[in-house]
Design an enzyme around this catalytic site. Structure first.
Site, PDB file in Angstrom:
ATOM      1  CG  PHE A  24      17.052 131.818 115.531  1.00 55.73           C
ATOM      2  CD1 PHE A  24      17.915 130.818 115.108  1.00 55.73           C
ATOM      3  CD2 PHE A  24      16.093 131.517 116.473  1.00 55.73           C
ATOM      4  CE1 PHE A  24      17.812 129.532 115.610  1.00 55.73           C
ATOM      5  CE2 PHE A  24      15.973 130.239 116.979  1.00 55.73           C
ATOM      6  CZ  PHE A  24      16.839 129.236 116.549  1.00 55.73           C
ATOM      7  CD  GLU A  25      16.970 138.153 111.939  1.00 56.10           C
ATOM      8  OE1 GLU A  25      18.023 138.437 111.316  1.00 56.10           O
ATOM      9  OE2 GLU A  25      15.964 137.719 111.362  1.00 56.10           O
ATOM     10  N   GLY A  26      20.745 137.615 115.901  1.00 58.34           N
ATOM     11  CA  GLY A  26      22.023 138.050 116.431  1.00 58.34           C
ATOM     12  C   GLY A  26      22.184 139.552 116.262  1.00 58.34           C
ATOM     13  NE  ARG A 147      13.813 133.456 112.503  1.00 60.70           N
ATOM     14  CZ  ARG A 147      14.121 134.737 112.460  1.00 60.70           C
ATOM     15  NH1 ARG A 147      15.283 135.138 111.987  1.00 60.70           N
ATOM     16  NH2 ARG A 147      13.255 135.634 112.888  1.00 60.70           N
TER      17      ARG A 147
END
Length: 161
Positions: A24-26, A147
């Site tokens: 989710f953060e990438g 998320r």
């Protein structure tokens, strides 16, 4: 009501947390301002080697060291959660809670209704609390909603991360 088991940290719960966080953060090799305007680098890190990230420092990071930084922070967060949360949870539940705390901050997580409900063993109600944390500056952010849905699904045992 769900069955609950594990109290000690396992590689399973930490690995699941790190995978979810990274997905989710990438990854970004150079610092950038996140949706709240906070300088961030790697996989959502706001600190790098003990220093607050700025838009110019560090100049760049590689993906391996960024994932290592997430793993170290996730372990710190999970350890703090496990010493503060009184409930016994399954590895997937610790992973979901760790991802949540990594994103919203440990203090906000520990002070949340979500954790209060977990400690009261109201796990289904606690799972629904993930979905309430989908906003930044009062606006629903689709990435946060996605998320939170994934964290809730993992918490309920309905996801493979």
């Amino acid at each position: 009501m769900m069955s609950i088991l594990v109290t000690s940290m396992t590689s399973s719960d930490l690995d699941q947390a790190v995978s979810l966080i990274c997905s989710f953060e990438g990854f970004r090799s150079r610092p950038y301002a996140d949706v709240t305007g906070t300088p961030t680098v790697g996989y959502g890190s706001t600190y790098w080697h003990g220093q607050r990230v700025t838009l110019t420092s560090p100049e760049s990071v590689n993906e391996g060291e960024a994932r290592e930084a997430v793993a170290e922070e996730a372990q710190r967060v999970m350890t703090a959660l496990k010493s503060s949360v009184r409930a016994s949870l399954a590895p997937n539940q610790w992973a979901a809670l760790t991802s949540f705390a990594y994103n919203v901050g440990l203090s906000a997580c520990l002070d949340s209704t979500l954790v209060r409900l977990v400690n009261e063993q109201q796990l289904d109600k606690a799972a629904d609390q993930f979905l309430l944390w989908d906003k930044s500056k009062g606006q629903v952010i689709q990435g946060l909603l996605n998320r939170r849905k994934a964290e809730r699904a993992l918490f309920l045992g309905n996801a493979n991360v």
